[in-house]
Enzyme design. Structure first.
Site: not given
Length: 296
Positions: A12, A40, A130, A166, A203, A231-233, A275
């Protein structure tokens, strides 16, 4: 067998900006300190380590003096900036603009709601970089909720202002929002309901990837999702892939590929988290291609 890399996957803006700042700075210094993993993804962290990026934790930060420290895209709490002032540290601040804006919103909400004994609630992962930065805007008084069970931390007879990390799932945020609304009604059946202000602070560069990945997942026999396990995302986006294509597999790099996954597959899709660097997805594509080469 065709192998396609999702053109919408990869860094991103915030992560790309932070890595570019780190690489630019390392052209002028032999070593640059970074507070926490810059991203991450262990493969990218290792690549940048070879260029001179040294990861430190918050305890190590307290012992540094007279040097440069990179603030990654996740942002930092006010305490970090205070330590920098006291220790004469030069901060290379690569905080994502989206995160910085959210920090300001959280601080404003906290300052406004205190007079009414209100609560700031953040839908996010406890201990995530974050979230630490966001909670820091509330003197660490914010209530962090990840699961339904965490809602028991909230006093539903007092005002609630809800925000989200986010990079969390949009679906997950609105599920938590609905549960809070219901709990407020149940707790105030015989009295006026306190104010509830829900802010979708996810986001859109991240959340827009969910429908894109849903489509991409259905277009291939097998889906390989590449992401760091921290990585949470990555976890959120992989769940989208798995939901739409049961033949989806989560890996960190090409060494984790299993030839059995590709038996009778005509098409393979490769995608990743915000990430995940594009060069790593290309390495995975090359690894799959080698698996498919005929044995002489």
């Amino acid at each position: 067998m065709t192998i396609t890399i999702d053109k919408n996957s990869g860094y991103c803006f915030g992560v790309e900006f932070a890595i570019q700042m780190a690489e630019d700075e390392m052209e002028h210094v032999e070593e640059l300190y970074c507070l926490g993993d810059i991203v991450h993804n262990s493969m990218e962290v290792q690549r940048l380590y070879q260029k001179g990026l040294r990861v430190i934790d918050r305890e190590e930060l307290r012992n540094l003096r007279d040097c440069k420290v990179l603030i990654r895209a996740h942002g930092e709490p006010p305490e970090t900036y205070q330590i920098a002032l006291e220790n004469n540290l030069e901060l290379i601040d690569a905080s994502c603009p989206v995160v910085l804006k959210l920090q300001n919103r959280v601080k404003h909400a906290f300052d406004s709601i205190k007079k009414d004994e209100g609560q700031v609630v953040i839908y996010g992962q406890v201990g995530h970089a974050e979230v630490i930065g966001l909670a820091g805007q509330t003197c660490d008084e914010a209530i962090i909720v990840t699961t339904e069970e965490d809602l028991d931390k909230i006093d539903f007879k007092r005002p609630v202002t809800l925000f989200s990390q986010t990079t969390k799932s949009t679906k997950g945020f609105y599920h938590i929002k609905a549960l809070i609304e219901e709990r407020i009604k149940q707790a105030n059946q015989d009295s006026t309901q306190p104010e509830f202000d829900a802010n979708d602070s996810i986001c859109r560069q991240v959340s827009n990837r969910e429908p894109q990945l849903a489509r991409f997942s259905t277009e291939h026999d097998v889906l390989i999702f590449v992401s760091g396990k921290k990585s949470s995302n990555g976890k959120a986006l992989y769940s989208v892939c798995k939901q739409h294509n049961p033949n989806s597999y989560f890996i960190e790099n090409e060494t984790e590929l299993d030839p059995e996954w590709f038996v009778n597959a005509n098409s393979v899709g490769i995608c990743g988290a915000t990430s995940t660097p594009m060069w790593l997805m290309q390495q995975v594509a090359d690894g799959i291609a080698k698996l498919n080469e005929p044995v002489c």
